[in-house]
Write an enzyme that holds these catalytic residues in place. Structure first.
Site, PDB file in Angstrom:
ATOM      1  N   ALA A 199      -3.933  -6.073   2.408  1.00 27.62           N
ATOM      2  CA  ALA A 199      -3.080  -6.046   1.360  1.00 27.62           C
ATOM      3  C   ALA A 199      -2.349  -7.412   1.237  1.00 27.62           C
ATOM      4  O   ALA A 199      -1.540  -7.675   1.961  1.00 27.62           O
ATOM      5  CB  ALA A 199      -2.203  -4.722   1.379  1.00 27.62           C
ATOM      6  N   PRO A 200      -2.578  -8.123   0.171  1.00 29.66           N
ATOM      7  CA  PRO A 200      -1.893  -9.574   0.324  1.00 29.66           C
ATOM      8  C   PRO A 200      -0.457  -9.460  -0.549  1.00 29.66           C
ATOM      9  O   PRO A 200      -0.384  -8.544  -1.395  1.00 29.66           O
ATOM     10  CB  PRO A 200      -3.065 -10.421  -0.510  1.00 29.66           C
ATOM     11  CG  PRO A 200      -3.721  -9.504  -1.545  1.00 29.66           C
ATOM     12  CD  PRO A 200      -3.659  -8.155  -0.853  1.00 29.66           C
TER      13      PRO A 200
ATOM     14  N   PHE B 294       2.385  -8.457  -5.484  1.00 32.13           N
ATOM     15  CA  PHE B 294       1.731  -7.541  -4.304  1.00 32.13           C
ATOM     16  C   PHE B 294       0.320  -6.729  -4.573  1.00 32.13           C
ATOM     17  O   PHE B 294       0.353  -6.079  -5.775  1.00 32.13           O
ATOM     18  CB  PHE B 294       2.810  -6.790  -3.817  1.00 32.13           C
ATOM     19  CG  PHE B 294       2.279  -5.616  -2.699  1.00 32.13           C
ATOM     20  CD1 PHE B 294       1.823  -5.768  -1.661  1.00 32.13           C
ATOM     21  CD2 PHE B 294       2.747  -4.277  -3.140  1.00 32.13           C
ATOM     22  CE1 PHE B 294       1.560  -4.868  -0.833  1.00 32.13           C
ATOM     23  CE2 PHE B 294       2.243  -3.246  -2.163  1.00 32.13           C
ATOM     24  CZ  PHE B 294       1.527  -3.601  -1.172  1.00 32.13           C
ATOM     25  N   HIS B 295      -0.455  -6.584  -3.892  1.00 33.84           N
ATOM     26  CA  HIS B 295      -1.644  -5.639  -4.285  1.00 33.84           C
ATOM     27  C   HIS B 295      -1.906  -4.669  -3.094  1.00 33.84           C
ATOM     28  O   HIS B 295      -2.117  -4.908  -1.877  1.00 33.84           O
ATOM     29  CB  HIS B 295      -2.896  -6.333  -4.203  1.00 33.84           C
ATOM     30  CG  HIS B 295      -4.217  -5.540  -4.794  1.00 33.84           C
ATOM     31  ND1 HIS B 295      -4.480  -4.501  -4.257  1.00 33.84           N
ATOM     32  CD2 HIS B 295      -5.088  -5.985  -5.674  1.00 33.84           C
ATOM     33  CE1 HIS B 295      -5.466  -3.814  -4.888  1.00 33.84           C
ATOM     34  NE2 HIS B 295      -5.840  -4.882  -5.780  1.00 33.84           N
ATOM     35  N   SER B 296      -1.575  -3.472  -3.148  1.00 33.54           N
ATOM     36  CA  SER B 296      -1.556  -2.266  -2.325  1.00 33.54           C
ATOM     37  C   SER B 296      -2.898  -1.906  -1.964  1.00 33.54           C
ATOM     38  O   SER B 296      -3.929  -2.309  -2.491  1.00 33.54           O
ATOM     39  CB  SER B 296      -0.879  -1.077  -2.772  1.00 33.54           C
ATOM     40  OG  SER B 296      -0.910  -0.049  -1.959  1.00 33.54           O
TER      41      SER B 296
END
Length: 972
Positions: free
Chosen positions: A784-785, A803-805
């Site tokens: 996750a970035p 944010f990408h979960s």
């Protein structure tokens, strides 16, 4: 009255040196006159730049001095006009002095001198205020022509030790000054360092002094010319040897000396250009194959079955059939023409059939090039030409992508409406194939003389490693730059302009492999390449990029050696096996990030180091075989004079490409003069969008459609997710470059391609003061970035997190990520915005970790129950609007947008009617109702609610509901 001469009356005569003196004096007067006038009349104005003025900046740049102010501009233009006469005479006399039989170089240098003179007039009399584009075009053309003019004058310089000494020194000072000039310009433009522009200005004036001084040296040579015009010493008759003559005499038995000797032939140059264009088409088709395949697992969210088309490249295995091999070799033109079918793929609307077309094209291209090399294996000059065409074709592909913001204009995912040049590309490709290939009826299937050599299997491994390295790292000039990118402040290279450095390293490496093949195939050079690969993999910023440049040079240098080694063996076991191993490396290269979607994926999870090691070892196998072949074979036959002359034309094409890349670097240099949409009201519009790797529902590149809707929504700061396209399967692209430059925004690419994520990027109208990249805990699923950036928003520091979960299938990953991010947000003491993809329902589960006391963050609209993935959270800001906009066919996820006022305290979740707020606070009306191009405001269908009367104390939130923009209000 001058005396008569036996050959006629002499009306007036004077030494040619006065032409040089006149040019020098008037040129310096033009610049210094404008400088003195400007300092006397407008000192504070001409030292002022977009960031600082006096006393931080206290010396004006050349452009500020000779710009638009009267009378400085008039003084400059008057004397520059006077300079043109001596300038044309200087170029003419230089040609008379250096012209000699059977030499095209003096004509070329004279033509370059005339071109520089004309373009100088262009940027002098068309200022950036008059027409910025044409001013830049003339300026770039002038600067680009300076290199061949300087080198040409050095090569043709007569044997005058004093003149040569001055020319070398002034040329060295001129080009050496470019390095600090660029450095201090970046310090000013990027880092906004006070006083940097003044230092830059001194180097800029130094360039003028050195440039004019270089031409002033001709006074020492023109002493032997007397103008009537009459040559009194015979120097124009070719009787006096030039420096280049001496060099060619000294180097006559060496390849470099022979390469550029003799007459220039336009026919030979066109042949080389056609060959290189064929190589360009090969790389364009090969790099498009992964893109068209990737579309299917992307939409299936797993293995689709279409991945089998990756094996289109193994068509050279068919050359194992003798009759088929003979047929292909005798019909190479037809095979190359069939390979052009991929250029017609853009006409195929169905993604499935477009993939079929591209797959067929790539199979024909691989077959054609393998057969071409096989057919030329006994003709050293012919084989070398085809190898150079293929290698320079890769450089041409990289230059084209540099010019088109990492998109190739002849790919099957583009057309006229989204930046494609497909029709022109196809026409030129057909002409190139017809020019550079021929059909033959003779039997070319002659066995290669046998002998104790290397191994065909090792040769195949070497070629496979080379193919993979070229494709994965060199097919786009920004790929390795993004490997070493670590965010703001800038501590390393930028995709533009530094992509030109990568292209230059590729060209330099190819020349090493061409002229110093023994060095290229040595174990010492291999060791340097291996260390460079390790440096690129392990380190970031400039040090990591130095490894990247070294690796780029090594890969291009070893290419001729490995291909020549591969053609020593039957084509099917070498080229067929090479492409098969290459495909395995490509799949491994995908597996390291797509491990959650493929069988056995966890074994390759996050192992870029393994893939890089496999590539280096494969190349090492090829080097071992090549060294064995070279050590056990007889001395190589020296290249023929015609072969060396052919080589020169490919080098000319390479030089043109290098000049084009330098021009693109200049044109694409960031301006950093970006303005938000509503700066007077201090409004910030922030958005989040999952862009699905910039491929739309119909397999078209979507960056231009994305650009349009982002601009029309007036978004100042936007987070893009699923945005890392710097892999083979995604075409080694970077959509953020186009968006940032076209929209006028700063950009942070986020964790790079070697960080094993699907990508997160940040685009901002406001300067990015600092940014940190995060890889959140992901014990099971995909990484996750996140980007944590601090922006300068209307003079106040504001934190933005993109944010990408993780996936829905991995709840423990998402729980740990929510804890990590909540702490990160809770530690922020400044106003903050989260632009995110959370994979949770509102008011349930991890939502309460992201929104609550620990994070101190608030949901932009807690009542919007229809969300699942995308959320905008904030704190320390006054929220004034929220909208959700349908995606059309661009991606699979809507756009969410929030409006805030900076510098005002937080407000409540209550709502009022839109018509009670200023126009700058409202969302654009064009997306109401049916909207435009498939984009409209929506959340979920519900009837409009009654608008209640409000007071001035009520906070403002616009909420867009239903098929049209509804308005809902509550009392405070």
């Amino acid at each position: 009255m001058a005396p008569k001469h036996k050959d006629g009356d002499v009306v007036v005569s004077f030494s040619g040196k006065w032409v040089s003196w006149a040019h020098t004096i008037v040129a310096y007067t033009a610049f210094l006159g404008a400088l003195i006038t400007g300092i006397c009349l407008h000192y504070h104005k001409i030292v002022q730049n977009e960031y600082y003025g006096y006393p931080q900046e206290w010396f004006p740049s050349v452009s500020a001095t000779i710009g638009d102010r009267y009378p400085e501009r008039s003084v400059f233009q008057l004397f520059i006009a006077i300079t043109s006469g001596p300038r044309f005479a200087l170029v003419f006399l230089w040609y008379i002095l250096t012209a000699r039989p059977n030499s095209a170089l003096p004509k070329f240098v004279a033509g370059t001198g005339l071109f520089r003179t004309i373009t100088c007039g262009g940027w002098t009399y068309i200022t950036s205020t008059d027409d910025h584009d044409w001013h830049d075009i003339f300026m770039i053309s002038y600067l680009v022509a300076t290199l061949p003019w300087t080198l040409g004058c050095l090569a043709l310089s007569p044997r005058n030790a004093r003149a040569m000494k001055y020319r070398k020194r002034l040329a060295g000072l001129f080009f050496g000054t470019l390095v600090p000039l660029i450095y201090f310009f970046i310090q000013h433009k990027v880092h906004k360092v006070p006083g940097a522009y003044t230092t830059y200005a001194f180097f800029e004036w130094a360039l003028i002094i050195f440039d004019v001084g270089f031409d002033a040296v001709t006074a020492l040579d023109f002493e032997g010319l007397e103008l009537v015009v009459r040559d009194v010493k015979g120097v124009s008759k070719g009787s006096r040897a030039t420096l280049s003559d001496a060099l060619l005499e000294k180097e006559k038995d060496k390849p470099i000396g022979k390469t550029f000797d003799g007459n220039f032939s336009w026919s030979g140059a066109i042949d080389a250009a056609a060959d290189v264009y064929n190589g360009f088409v090969f790389w364009s088709m090969l790099t498009s194959l992964g893109l068209t395949i990737w579309y299917f697992p992307l939409w299936h969210m797993g293995i689709s079955g279409y991945e089998v088309f990756v094996m289109s490249t193994v068509s050279p295995f068919l050359l194992q059939i003798r009759s088929f091999r003979s047929f292909i070799v005798r019909n190479l033109r037809t095979t190359h023409l069939l390979a052009l079918s991929g250029l017609l793929a853009y006409l195929v609307k169905s993604p499935v059939y477009r993939l079929f077309t591209v797959g067929f094209s790539v199979s024909m291209a691989c077959l054609a090039w393998a057969a071409t090399w096989h057919a030329e294996r006994l003709q050293p000059s012919g084989l070398e030409g085809r190898i150079l065409a293929w290698c320079i074709g890769l450089i041409a592909s990289s230059v084209a992508k540099f010019a088109f913001w990492t998109s190739n204009p002849i790919w099957p995912i583009v057309h006229a409406d989204n930046g494609g040049w497909n029709k022109l590309g196809l026409i030129v490709a057909v002409l190139a194939v017809l020019r550079s290939t021929r059909e033959t009826k003779r039997d070319t299937d002659i066995p290669t003389p046998s002998g104790s050599k290397g191994s065909k299997v090792l040769a195949a491994f070497g070629l496979a490693g080379l193919l993979f390295g070229m494709h994965s790292l060199l097919s786009d000039s920004s790929t390795m730059i993004l490997w070493v990118w670590e965010g703001y402040p800038v501590r390393g290279p930028l995709s533009a302009p530094h992509g030109a450095y990568t292209i230059f390293a590729m060209g330099a490496g190819l020349l090493v492999g061409l002229f110093y093949d023994e060095l290229a195939r040595s174990w010492t050079f291999y060791g340097i390449g291996a260390v460079a690969a390790a440096v690129l993999t392990i380190y970031s910023n400039w040090f990591g990029y130095y490894g990247a440049l070294t690796l780029a040079a090594y890969l291009m240098a070893i290419a001729p050696t490995l291909i020549k080694e591969a053609v020593q063996y039957p084509p099917a076991p070498t080229f067929g096996l090479a492409f098969l191993i290459y495909n395995i490396l490509v799949l491994a290269h995908v597996w390291i990030v797509a491990y959650a979607f493929v069988p056995g994926g966890p074994l390759m999870r996050e192992h870029t180091d393994w893939v890089m090691t496999a590539m280096v070892l494969s190349i090492g196998a090829g080097v071992f075989s090549a060294i064995a072949t070279a050590s056990r074979s007889k001395a190589r036959r020296p290249a023929s004079r015609s072969g060396l002359k052919q080589r020169s034309y490919y080098i000319y094409v390479l030089v043109v490409l290098q000049l084009l890349s330098a021009s693109m670097a200049y044109l694409r240099f960031p301006t950093y003069d970006y303005k938000p949409y509503h700066d007077n009201e201090k409004v910030l519009t922030a958005g989040i969008w999952t862009v699905h790797f910039s491929l739309d529902n119909d397999m078209w590149s979507s960056e231009r459609r994305m650009r349009d809707v982002i601009k029309e929504l007036e978004i100042d700061v936007i987070g893009l997710l699923e945005s890392d396209l710097q892999r083979i399967i995604m075409g080694n692209r970077d959509t953020t470059q186009f968006l940032a430059e076209d929209l006028g925004m700063y950009v942070d690419y986020g964790p790079g391609p070697n960080k094993h994520t699907w990508g997160a990027a940040l685009l901002s109208k406001f300067p990015i003061l600092n940014s940190t990249h995060h890889l959140l805990p992901s014990p099971v699923g995909e990484l996750a970035p996140a980007i944590h950036a601090t922006l300068d928003v209307y003079g106040e520091a504001l934190d933005v997190i993109v944010f990408h979960s993780g996936q829905e299938e991995d709840p423990e990953d998402r729980r740990q990520q929510s804890e990590y991010l909540a702490k990160l947000m809770g530690d922020i003491t400044r106003p903050a915005i989260l632009l995110s993809y959370l994979v949770t329902k509102p008011l349930e589960g991890n939502y309460h970790t992201y929104v609550g006391e620990k994070s101190k963050m608030r949901d932009i609209d807690p009542s919007d129950w229809d969300r699942w993935c995308e959320y905008i959270l904030f704190k320390g800001l006054k929220r004034i609007g929220y909208a959700r906009v349908s995606r059309s066919t661009i991606t699979d996820t809507e756009i969410q947008v929030g409006k805030f006022v900076v510098g005002q305290p937080e407000n409540s979740d209550e709502h009022i009617s839109e018509d009670q707020v200023p126009d700058a606070y409202r969302f654009p009306a064009m997306f109401r109702g049916e909207g435009v191009r498939g984009h409209r405001y929506h959340v979920f269908d519900e009837p409009r609610q009654k608008v209640l009367p409000m007071t001035d104390e009520v906070s403002v939130v616009q909420e867009l509901r239903g098929e049209q923009m509804g308005r809902r209000v509550k009392l405070k």
